[in-house]
Design a protein around this motif. Sequence first.
Motif, PDB file in Angstrom:
ATOM      1  N   UNK A  25      -9.081 -12.753  -7.450  1.00  0.00           N
ATOM      2  CA  UNK A  25      -8.960 -11.354  -7.033  1.00  0.00           C
ATOM      3  C   UNK A  25      -8.934 -10.515  -8.307  1.00  0.00           C
ATOM      4  N   UNK A  26      -9.757  -9.498  -8.337  1.00  0.00           N
ATOM      5  CA  UNK A  26      -9.771  -8.547  -9.440  1.00  0.00           C
ATOM      6  C   UNK A  26      -9.338  -7.195  -8.895  1.00  0.00           C
ATOM      7  N   UNK A  27      -8.371  -6.575  -9.561  1.00  0.00           N
ATOM      8  CA  UNK A  27      -7.840  -5.279  -9.144  1.00  0.00           C
ATOM      9  C   UNK A  27      -8.226  -4.206 -10.145  1.00  0.00           C
ATOM     10  N   UNK A  28      -8.462  -3.017  -9.648  1.00  0.00           N
ATOM     11  CA  UNK A  28      -8.826  -1.869 -10.473  1.00  0.00           C
ATOM     12  C   UNK A  28      -7.570  -1.291 -11.124  1.00  0.00           C
ATOM     13  N   UNK A  29      -7.593  -1.156 -12.436  1.00  0.00           N
ATOM     14  CA  UNK A  29      -6.427  -0.627 -13.155  1.00  0.00           C
ATOM     15  C   UNK A  29      -6.084   0.808 -12.739  1.00  0.00           C
ATOM     16  N   UNK A  30      -7.013   1.518 -12.126  1.00  0.00           N
ATOM     17  CA  UNK A  30      -6.721   2.869 -11.664  1.00  0.00           C
ATOM     18  C   UNK A  30      -5.705   2.885 -10.518  1.00  0.00           C
ATOM     19  N   UNK A  31      -5.425   1.717  -9.934  1.00  0.00           N
ATOM     20  CA  UNK A  31      -4.379   1.628  -8.906  1.00  0.00           C
ATOM     21  C   UNK A  31      -3.016   2.020  -9.466  1.00  0.00           C
ATOM     22  N   UNK A  32      -2.868   1.977 -10.773  1.00  0.00           N
ATOM     23  CA  UNK A  32      -1.604   2.391 -11.401  1.00  0.00           C
ATOM     24  C   UNK A  32      -1.307   3.870 -11.162  1.00  0.00           C
ATOM     25  N   UNK A  33      -2.320   4.641 -10.821  1.00  0.00           N
ATOM     26  CA  UNK A  33      -2.132   6.072 -10.557  1.00  0.00           C
ATOM     27  C   UNK A  33      -1.609   6.325  -9.145  1.00  0.00           C
ATOM     28  N   UNK A  34      -1.536   5.276  -8.335  1.00  0.00           N
ATOM     29  CA  UNK A  34      -1.119   5.395  -6.936  1.00  0.00           C
ATOM     30  C   UNK A  34       0.194   4.659  -6.716  1.00  0.00           C
ATOM     31  N   UNK A  35       0.807   4.898  -5.551  1.00  0.00           N
ATOM     32  CA  UNK A  35       2.088   4.248  -5.261  1.00  0.00           C
ATOM     33  C   UNK A  35       1.897   2.755  -4.967  1.00  0.00           C
ATOM     34  N   UNK A  36       3.004   2.037  -4.934  1.00  0.00           N
ATOM     35  CA  UNK A  36       2.987   0.586  -4.764  1.00  0.00           C
ATOM     36  C   UNK A  36       2.426   0.157  -3.403  1.00  0.00           C
ATOM     37  N   UNK A  37       2.542   1.012  -2.391  1.00  0.00           N
ATOM     38  CA  UNK A  37       1.986   0.680  -1.078  1.00  0.00           C
ATOM     39  C   UNK A  37       0.462   0.538  -1.153  1.00  0.00           C
ATOM     40  N   UNK A  38      -0.172   1.348  -1.984  1.00  0.00           N
ATOM     41  CA  UNK A  38      -1.628   1.253  -2.144  1.00  0.00           C
ATOM     42  C   UNK A  38      -1.991  -0.082  -2.798  1.00  0.00           C
ATOM     43  N   UNK A  39      -1.241  -0.464  -3.811  1.00  0.00           N
ATOM     44  CA  UNK A  39      -1.470  -1.751  -4.463  1.00  0.00           C
ATOM     45  C   UNK A  39      -1.240  -2.895  -3.469  1.00  0.00           C
ATOM     46  N   UNK A  40      -0.173  -2.801  -2.697  1.00  0.00           N
ATOM     47  CA  UNK A  40       0.155  -3.799  -1.684  1.00  0.00           C
ATOM     48  C   UNK A  40      -1.008  -3.977  -0.704  1.00  0.00           C
ATOM     49  N   UNK A  41      -1.554  -2.875  -0.238  1.00  0.00           N
ATOM     50  CA  UNK A  41      -2.684  -2.909   0.690  1.00  0.00           C
ATOM     51  C   UNK A  41      -3.906  -3.569   0.059  1.00  0.00           C
ATOM     52  N   UNK A  42      -4.250  -3.183  -1.172  1.00  0.00           N
ATOM     53  CA  UNK A  42      -5.450  -3.729  -1.817  1.00  0.00           C
ATOM     54  C   UNK A  42      -5.293  -5.229  -2.061  1.00  0.00           C
ATOM     55  N   UNK A  43      -4.111  -5.660  -2.465  1.00  0.00           N
ATOM     56  CA  UNK A  43      -3.873  -7.095  -2.687  1.00  0.00           C
ATOM     57  C   UNK A  43      -4.100  -7.862  -1.381  1.00  0.00           C
ATOM     58  N   UNK A  44      -3.505  -7.399  -0.296  1.00  0.00           N
ATOM     59  CA  UNK A  44      -3.684  -8.074   0.993  1.00  0.00           C
ATOM     60  C   UNK A  44      -5.148  -8.026   1.436  1.00  0.00           C
ATOM     61  N   UNK A  45      -5.774  -6.872   1.307  1.00  0.00           N
ATOM     62  CA  UNK A  45      -7.182  -6.704   1.684  1.00  0.00           C
ATOM     63  C   UNK A  45      -8.041  -7.758   0.987  1.00  0.00           C
ATOM     64  N   UNK A  46      -7.886  -7.870  -0.325  1.00  0.00           N
ATOM     65  CA  UNK A  46      -8.705  -8.827  -1.082  1.00  0.00           C
ATOM     66  C   UNK A  46      -8.343 -10.266  -0.731  1.00  0.00           C
ATOM     67  N   UNK A  47      -7.077 -10.545  -0.484  1.00  0.00           N
ATOM     68  CA  UNK A  47      -6.659 -11.896  -0.113  1.00  0.00           C
ATOM     69  C   UNK A  47      -7.283 -12.329   1.216  1.00  0.00           C
ATOM     70  N   UNK A  48      -7.387 -11.414   2.152  1.00  0.00           N
ATOM     71  CA  UNK A  48      -7.983 -11.750   3.452  1.00  0.00           C
ATOM     72  C   UNK A  48      -9.468 -12.110   3.302  1.00  0.00           C
ATOM     73  N   UNK A  49     -10.094 -11.624   2.223  1.00  0.00           N
ATOM     74  CA  UNK A  49     -11.496 -11.999   1.971  1.00  0.00           C
ATOM     75  C   UNK A  49     -11.635 -13.489   1.653  1.00  0.00           C
ATOM     76  N   UNK A  50     -10.543 -14.173   1.363  1.00  0.00           N
ATOM     77  CA  UNK A  50     -10.599 -15.625   1.171  1.00  0.00           C
ATOM     78  C   UNK A  50     -11.142 -16.275   2.446  1.00  0.00           C
ATOM     79  N   UNK A  51     -10.707 -15.782   3.589  1.00  0.00           N
ATOM     80  CA  UNK A  51     -11.125 -16.351   4.875  1.00  0.00           C
ATOM     81  C   UNK A  51     -12.315 -15.605   5.488  1.00  0.00           C
TER      82      UNK A  51
END
Length: 170
Positions: free
Chosen positions: A117-143
């Motif tokens: 999983x590669x995350x965009x460093x610009x996520x640092x400009x947003x709250x932790x809920x946005x990061x949480x969502x993107x992490x889960x979103x990308x993880x679901x792409x495993x399946x």
Amino acid sequence: MQIINDIPVEITRKNVRHINIRISSDGVVKLSYPYLCSEKKAIKFLKEKESWIKKALSKPHIEHDEYNNEESKTLLIDNAKPLLEKWQNSTGLKVKKLRARYMTSRWGSYSPKTKTITLNTQLLAYDNECLNYVVLHELIHVKYHNHGPKFKSKLTKYYPEWKQVRARLR
């Protein structure tokens, strides 16, 4: 440069197929339109998209250099690791590697070849809920490698409010 409805716009006639509106990284609205189209029609299109333009201009302007450095990458990885561990435990899906880099057109990506999983460093400009969502979103792409109904169903199962969080990233 012209001012249209209080918005400064660079208008260019180009060898393109469609009327395009772009907002550059320095906040300049650029309108390009094909040779077979009138400027009047291109400006009418721009006026129809005024609310989208104003919304895009109101988002925080992020300097490329501000998030394109090793410190930002390390900070993002440190913030994302516990979220990834939580989601891996609850979904049963696993990745081998978590990376961070500056990207211009997406919040994250998943590579099935390297199980990364590669995350965009610009996520640092947003709250932790946005990061949480993107992490889960990308993880679901495993399946699920696309954004079809099964993908969305799995996302909703683990994060029912994902649509509201995603809207903040758009």
